[in-house]
Design an enzyme around this catalytic site. Sequence first.
Site, short mmCIF file in Angstrom:
data_model
loop_
_atom_site.label_atom_id
_atom_site.label_comp_id
_atom_site.label_asym_id
_atom_site.label_seq_id
_atom_site.Cartn_x
_atom_site.Cartn_y
_atom_site.Cartn_z
N ASN A 2 8.09 -5.69 -0.95
CA ASN A 2 8.01 -4.55 -0.04
C ASN A 2 6.55 -4.50 0.39
O ASN A 2 5.70 -3.97 -0.34
CB ASN A 2 8.44 -3.25 -0.71
CG ASN A 2 8.43 -2.08 0.27
OD1 ASN A 2 7.92 -2.21 1.38
ND2 ASN A 2 8.96 -0.95 -0.15
N GLU A 18 12.75 -9.72 1.49
CA GLU A 18 12.06 -8.51 1.95
C GLU A 18 12.89 -7.27 1.56
O GLU A 18 14.12 -7.30 1.65
CB GLU A 18 11.92 -8.56 3.48
CG GLU A 18 11.25 -7.35 4.09
CD GLU A 18 11.26 -7.38 5.63
OE1 GLU A 18 12.09 -8.09 6.23
OE2 GLU A 18 10.42 -6.66 6.21
N ARG A 66 4.86 10.97 -2.67
CA ARG A 66 4.70 10.63 -1.25
C ARG A 66 5.99 10.87 -0.47
O ARG A 66 6.98 10.18 -0.69
CB ARG A 66 4.33 9.15 -1.17
CG ARG A 66 4.22 8.61 0.22
CD ARG A 66 4.14 7.10 0.22
NE ARG A 66 4.03 6.63 1.58
CZ ARG A 66 4.29 5.39 1.97
NH1 ARG A 66 4.65 4.48 1.06
NH2 ARG A 66 4.18 5.05 3.22
N ARG A 114 13.15 4.08 12.37
CA ARG A 114 12.05 5.05 12.34
C ARG A 114 11.19 4.89 13.61
O ARG A 114 11.72 4.53 14.65
CB ARG A 114 11.27 4.85 11.04
CG ARG A 114 12.13 5.20 9.81
CD ARG A 114 11.39 5.02 8.51
NE ARG A 114 10.20 5.87 8.46
CZ ARG A 114 9.26 5.76 7.52
NH1 ARG A 114 9.38 4.86 6.55
NH2 ARG A 114 8.21 6.55 7.55
N HIS A 160 12.84 -2.68 1.65
CA HIS A 160 12.24 -1.39 2.02
C HIS A 160 13.10 -0.26 1.49
O HIS A 160 14.34 -0.37 1.51
CB HIS A 160 12.13 -1.25 3.54
CG HIS A 160 11.27 -2.30 4.16
ND1 HIS A 160 9.89 -2.25 4.12
CD2 HIS A 160 11.60 -3.44 4.81
CE1 HIS A 160 9.41 -3.33 4.72
NE2 HIS A 160 10.42 -4.07 5.14
N TYR A 198 11.28 8.89 0.93
CA TYR A 198 11.23 7.78 -0.02
C TYR A 198 11.91 8.06 -1.35
O TYR A 198 12.04 7.17 -2.19
CB TYR A 198 9.77 7.37 -0.26
CG TYR A 198 9.08 6.85 0.98
CD1 TYR A 198 9.52 5.67 1.57
CD2 TYR A 198 8.03 7.53 1.58
CE1 TYR A 198 8.92 5.17 2.72
CE2 TYR A 198 7.42 7.05 2.74
CZ TYR A 198 7.88 5.87 3.30
OH TYR A 198 7.28 5.39 4.44
N ALA A 216 3.35 -0.83 4.83
CA ALA A 216 2.86 -0.82 6.23
C ALA A 216 2.40 -2.21 6.69
O ALA A 216 2.48 -2.53 7.88
CB ALA A 216 1.72 0.18 6.37
N PRO A 264 0.79 -1.23 0.00
CA PRO A 264 0.00 0.00 0.00
C PRO A 264 0.82 1.28 0.00
O PRO A 264 1.86 1.37 0.66
CB PRO A 264 -0.82 -0.10 1.29
CG PRO A 264 -0.16 -1.16 2.11
CD PRO A 264 0.50 -2.09 1.14
N ASN A 265 0.31 2.23 -0.77
CA ASN A 265 0.85 3.59 -0.88
C ASN A 265 2.14 3.68 -1.69
O ASN A 265 2.63 4.77 -1.95
CB ASN A 265 1.06 4.23 0.51
CG ASN A 265 -0.24 4.33 1.27
OD1 ASN A 265 -1.19 4.91 0.75
ND2 ASN A 265 -0.32 3.77 2.45
C1 DQA Z 1 8.33 1.08 3.68
C2 DQA Z 1 8.45 1.29 5.20
C3 DQA Z 1 7.09 1.10 5.87
O1 DQA Z 1 7.20 1.31 7.28
C4 DQA Z 1 6.08 2.07 5.31
O2 DQA Z 1 4.80 1.83 5.87
C5 DQA Z 1 6.02 2.05 3.82
C6 DQA Z 1 7.26 1.95 3.07
C7 DQA Z 1 9.66 1.39 2.96
O3 DQA Z 1 9.80 0.95 1.82
O4 DQA Z 1 10.52 2.08 3.51
O5 DQA Z 1 4.96 2.22 3.23
O6 DQA Z 1 8.03 -0.29 3.45
#
Ligand code: DQA
Length: 144
Positions: free
Chosen positions: A69, A94, A17, A103, A96, A22, A72, A9-10
């Site tokens: 990835n 995994e 964003r 964080r 990110h 990011y 959240a 998501p997002n």
């Molecule tokens: C994320 C880190 C997560 O905590 C966050 O909710 C994201 C992006 C990252 O790629 O740094 O949406 O996965």
Amino acid sequence: MNILIINGPNLNMLGKRQPELYGGETLNEINDCIQRSFPEVDFEFFQSNHEGGIIDKIQTTAAQGVVINAAAYTHYSIAIRDAILSRADIPFVETHLTNPKEREPFRRISLIEDVCKKTFAGKKKESYIEACRYLIEYLKGEKK
Ligand code: DQA
């Protein structure tokens, strides 16, 4: 070699964003860079804002390995963890963009970390490139 890249998501909002966190690249730009970095690999790029969509994709993919990835969902989705465990036939890595461990406290837990082969985080787009490189070497039998 077939590799599936899953973004949660997002992450479709990358570019707009929180670019200070990011980076300024869009998800399409990151995906193009991944494909250009490994031209010999047949990538499928999948993004969903929905937990169930991600789970359906994990359950049905014919890819040989997955870079994920989970955004959240990383921090609270037991269902995505269980979906990964249901695919013991393929490796997951995994990734990110940021380093969630540095964080807010609620991001410090990953429910998928121990069911993935490895985690790459904190290097923005480069985290994906490192995750793909690791997965490719793993699939070739060069990495454990
Ligand atoms: C994320 C880190 C997560 O905590 C966050 O909710 C994201 C992006 C990252 O790629 O740094 O949406 O996965």
